[in-house]
Design a protein around this motif. Structure first.
Motif, PDB file in Angstrom:
ATOM      1  N   HIS A 193      50.929  49.711  61.738  1.00  0.00           N
ATOM      2  CA  HIS A 193      50.797  47.878  61.472  1.00  0.00           C
ATOM      3  C   HIS A 193      50.997  47.981  63.527  1.00  0.00           C
ATOM      4  O   HIS A 193      52.032  48.690  64.141  1.00  0.00           O
ATOM      5  N   GLY A 194      50.270  47.366  63.938  1.00  0.00           N
ATOM      6  CA  GLY A 194      50.971  47.050  65.508  1.00  0.00           C
ATOM      7  C   GLY A 194      49.801  48.015  66.439  1.00  0.00           C
ATOM      8  O   GLY A 194      49.122  48.702  65.861  1.00  0.00           O
ATOM      9  N   GLU A 195      50.917  48.103  67.523  1.00  0.00           N
ATOM     10  CA  GLU A 195      49.803  49.283  68.239  1.00  0.00           C
ATOM     11  C   GLU A 195      50.710  50.059  68.548  1.00  0.00           C
ATOM     12  O   GLU A 195      51.508  50.947  67.646  1.00  0.00           O
ATOM     13  N   GLY A 196      49.865  51.158  68.729  1.00  0.00           N
ATOM     14  CA  GLY A 196      50.127  52.445  68.397  1.00  0.00           C
ATOM     15  C   GLY A 196      48.750  53.599  69.272  1.00  0.00           C
ATOM     16  O   GLY A 196      47.928  52.787  69.845  1.00  0.00           O
ATOM     17  N   PHE A 197      49.065  54.635  69.409  1.00  0.00           N
ATOM     18  CA  PHE A 197      48.102  56.219  69.910  1.00  0.00           C
ATOM     19  C   PHE A 197      47.632  56.632  69.197  1.00  0.00           C
ATOM     20  O   PHE A 197      48.546  57.315  68.021  1.00  0.00           O
ATOM     21  N   TYR A 198      46.710  57.136  68.640  1.00  0.00           N
ATOM     22  CA  TYR A 198      45.760  57.954  68.619  1.00  0.00           C
ATOM     23  C   TYR A 198      45.722  59.165  69.000  1.00  0.00           C
ATOM     24  O   TYR A 198      44.897  59.666  70.121  1.00  0.00           O
ATOM     25  N   PHE A 199      45.995  60.825  68.861  1.00  0.00           N
ATOM     26  CA  PHE A 199      45.534  61.560  69.857  1.00  0.00           C
ATOM     27  C   PHE A 199      45.013  62.648  69.740  1.00  0.00           C
ATOM     28  O   PHE A 199      45.154  63.277  68.316  1.00  0.00           O
ATOM     29  N   LEU A 200      43.998  62.817  70.123  1.00  0.00           N
ATOM     30  CA  LEU A 200      42.801  64.061  69.446  1.00  0.00           C
ATOM     31  C   LEU A 200      42.834  65.339  69.535  1.00  0.00           C
ATOM     32  O   LEU A 200      44.559  65.358  70.716  1.00  0.00           O
ATOM     33  N   ARG A 201      43.353  66.080  69.710  1.00  0.00           N
ATOM     34  CA  ARG A 201      43.469  67.616  69.530  1.00  0.00           C
ATOM     35  C   ARG A 201      43.106  68.074  71.310  1.00  0.00           C
ATOM     36  O   ARG A 201      43.561  68.679  72.146  1.00  0.00           O
ATOM     37  N   ASP A 202      42.257  67.553  71.333  1.00  0.00           N
ATOM     38  CA  ASP A 202      42.008  67.524  73.361  1.00  0.00           C
ATOM     39  C   ASP A 202      42.460  66.349  74.439  1.00  0.00           C
ATOM     40  O   ASP A 202      42.245  66.292  75.162  1.00  0.00           O
TER      41      ASP A 202
END
Length: 77
Positions: free
Chosen positions: A62-71
């Motif tokens: 919910h709201g702001e967030g970051f999704y980091f891929l393995r690279d």
């Protein structure tokens, strides 16, 4: 018992406050809980090396967030 582990704060037999939930498959959530649901800021890690850092409400992102891929590539939500 399924092998998952929760370490953290409890209130009325539910996860409330800060805690870490480790899944038997290697995934992990570390952050805030309210009534057994992810609520507030948290970090979710998966076995493939990707992760999400951001906010949750009632168990859902919910709201702001970051999704980091393995690279190390990331996506802003």
């Amino acid at each position: 018992m399924d092998g998952d582990i929760f370490e953290g704060q409890w209130l009325d037999d539910k996860a409330n406050g800060y805690g870490v939930y480790k899944h038997v498959n290697g995934a992990k959530y570390e952050g805030n809980w309210k009534d057994d649901l992810q609520d507030g800021f948290g970090i979710e890690l998966w076995g493939d090396g990707s992760k999400y850092e951001g906010y949750y409400k009632e168990g859902k992102k919910h709201g702001e967030g970051f999704y980091f891929l393995r690279d190390n590539f990331f996506i802003l939500f």
